[in-house]
Design a protein around this motif. Structure first.
Motif, PDB file in Angstrom:
ATOM      1  N   GLY A   1       0.708  -1.609  -0.252  1.00 14.56           N
ATOM      2  CA  GLY A   1      -0.400  -0.129   0.146  1.00 14.56           C
ATOM      3  C   GLY A   1       0.839   1.212  -0.499  1.00 14.56           C
ATOM      4  N   GLY A   2       2.121   1.337   0.202  1.00 12.51           N
ATOM      5  CA  GLY A   2       3.068   2.680   0.274  1.00 12.51           C
ATOM      6  C   GLY A   2       3.002   3.009  -0.915  1.00 12.51           C
ATOM      7  N   GLY A   3       3.229   3.952  -1.556  1.00 11.99           N
ATOM      8  CA  GLY A   3       3.520   5.234  -3.166  1.00 11.99           C
ATOM      9  C   GLY A   3       3.631   6.600  -3.249  1.00 11.99           C
TER      10      GLY A   3
ATOM     11  N   SER B   1      -4.605  10.547   0.204  1.00 10.86           N
ATOM     12  CA  SER B   1      -4.531   9.630   1.835  1.00 10.86           C
ATOM     13  C   SER B   1      -4.003   8.397   0.926  1.00 10.86           C
ATOM     14  N   LEU B   2      -3.366   7.514   1.713  1.00 11.89           N
ATOM     15  CA  LEU B   2      -3.245   6.465   1.746  1.00 11.89           C
ATOM     16  C   LEU B   2      -3.463   4.631   2.283  1.00 11.89           C
ATOM     17  N   ARG B   3      -3.890   3.887   2.137  1.00 10.98           N
ATOM     18  CA  ARG B   3      -4.235   2.893   3.329  1.00 10.98           C
ATOM     19  C   ARG B   3      -2.896   1.684   3.051  1.00 10.98           C
ATOM     20  N   LEU B   4      -2.684   1.095   4.026  1.00 15.26           N
ATOM     21  CA  LEU B   4      -1.753   0.378   4.170  1.00 15.26           C
ATOM     22  C   LEU B   4      -1.672  -0.717   4.910  1.00 15.26           C
TER      23      LEU B   4
ATOM     24  N   VAL C   1       2.139  10.387  -2.529  1.00 17.66           N
ATOM     25  CA  VAL C   1       0.763  11.032  -3.171  1.00 17.66           C
ATOM     26  C   VAL C   1       1.571  12.348  -2.731  1.00 17.66           C
TER      27      VAL C   1
ATOM     28  N   GLN D   1      -5.369   3.786   7.108  1.00 22.24           N
ATOM     29  CA  GLN D   1      -5.627   4.309   6.787  1.00 22.24           C
ATOM     30  C   GLN D   1      -5.641   5.923   6.886  1.00 22.24           C
TER      31      GLN D   1
ATOM     32  N   VAL E   1       6.450   5.516   1.543  1.00 16.17           N
ATOM     33  CA  VAL E   1       5.443   6.349   1.474  1.00 16.17           C
ATOM     34  C   VAL E   1       5.534   8.280   1.371  1.00 16.17           C
TER      35      VAL E   1
END
Length: 121
Positions: free
Chosen positions: A8-10, A17-20, A12, A81, A117
Motif C-alpha cells: 500500500g505504500g507509494g 490518502s493512502l492505505r497500508l 501521493v 488508513q 511512503v
C-alpha cells in the motif's frame, strides 16, 4: 517461520490518502499487538500507531485525527488508513507484530520489510 507482508505504500500529493496493509502468516498461535512504525532519512524509527488484540489503539500525537489503525483478527491483518498526508509523513513505514508461536517462549516481535511512503508538497 513468520512473515509480515506489507502493501500500500507509494507517492501521493499533500492532502491525499493512502492505505497500508500488513498481514502476518506462518506458525502463529495468536497475535498480540500489531502496528506501524516509520523511519525518515537521518532520523530514528518512531511509533506511528499500535493496536492490541482487543482493538485498543495508541497513536503518535503527530498522526492523531489523520490516521486510523484497525485490524482483522481472523486474517491477522492490520490496516493503516492515512488521510490528509503531509510532506513530513514521508518515511519508510514498517509493520510490527508481537505474537505467540508454537514451541517458542515469550512474545517475540517481528518486523516487515518496510514500504516507502512519499508525500510531495
Amino acid at each position: 517461520q513468520v512473515q509480515l507482508v506489507e502493501s500500500g505504500g507509494g507517492l501521493v500529493q499533500a492532502g491525499g490518502s493512502l492505505r497500508l496493509s500488513c498481514a502476518a502468516s506462518g506458525r502463529i498461535i495468536s497475535v498480540n499487538d500489531m502496528g506501524w512504525y516509520r523511519q525518515a532519512p537521518g532520523k530514528e524509527r518512531e511509533l506511528v500507531a499500535t493496536i492490541s488484540s482487543g482493538s485498543s489503539v495508541n497513536y503518535a500525537d503527530s498522526v492523531k485525527g489523520r490516521f486510523t489503525l484497525s485490524r482483522d483478527n481472523a486474517k491477522n491483518t492490520v490496516y493503516l488508513q492515512m488521510n490528509n498526508l503531509k510532506p513530513e509523513d514521508t518515511a519508510v513505514y514498517y509493520c510490527n507484530a508481537k505474537l505467540r508461536q508454537p514451541y517458542v517462549s515469550g512474545v517475540p516481535q517481528y518486523w516487515g520489510q518496510g514500504t516507502q511512503v512519499t508525500v510531495s508538497s
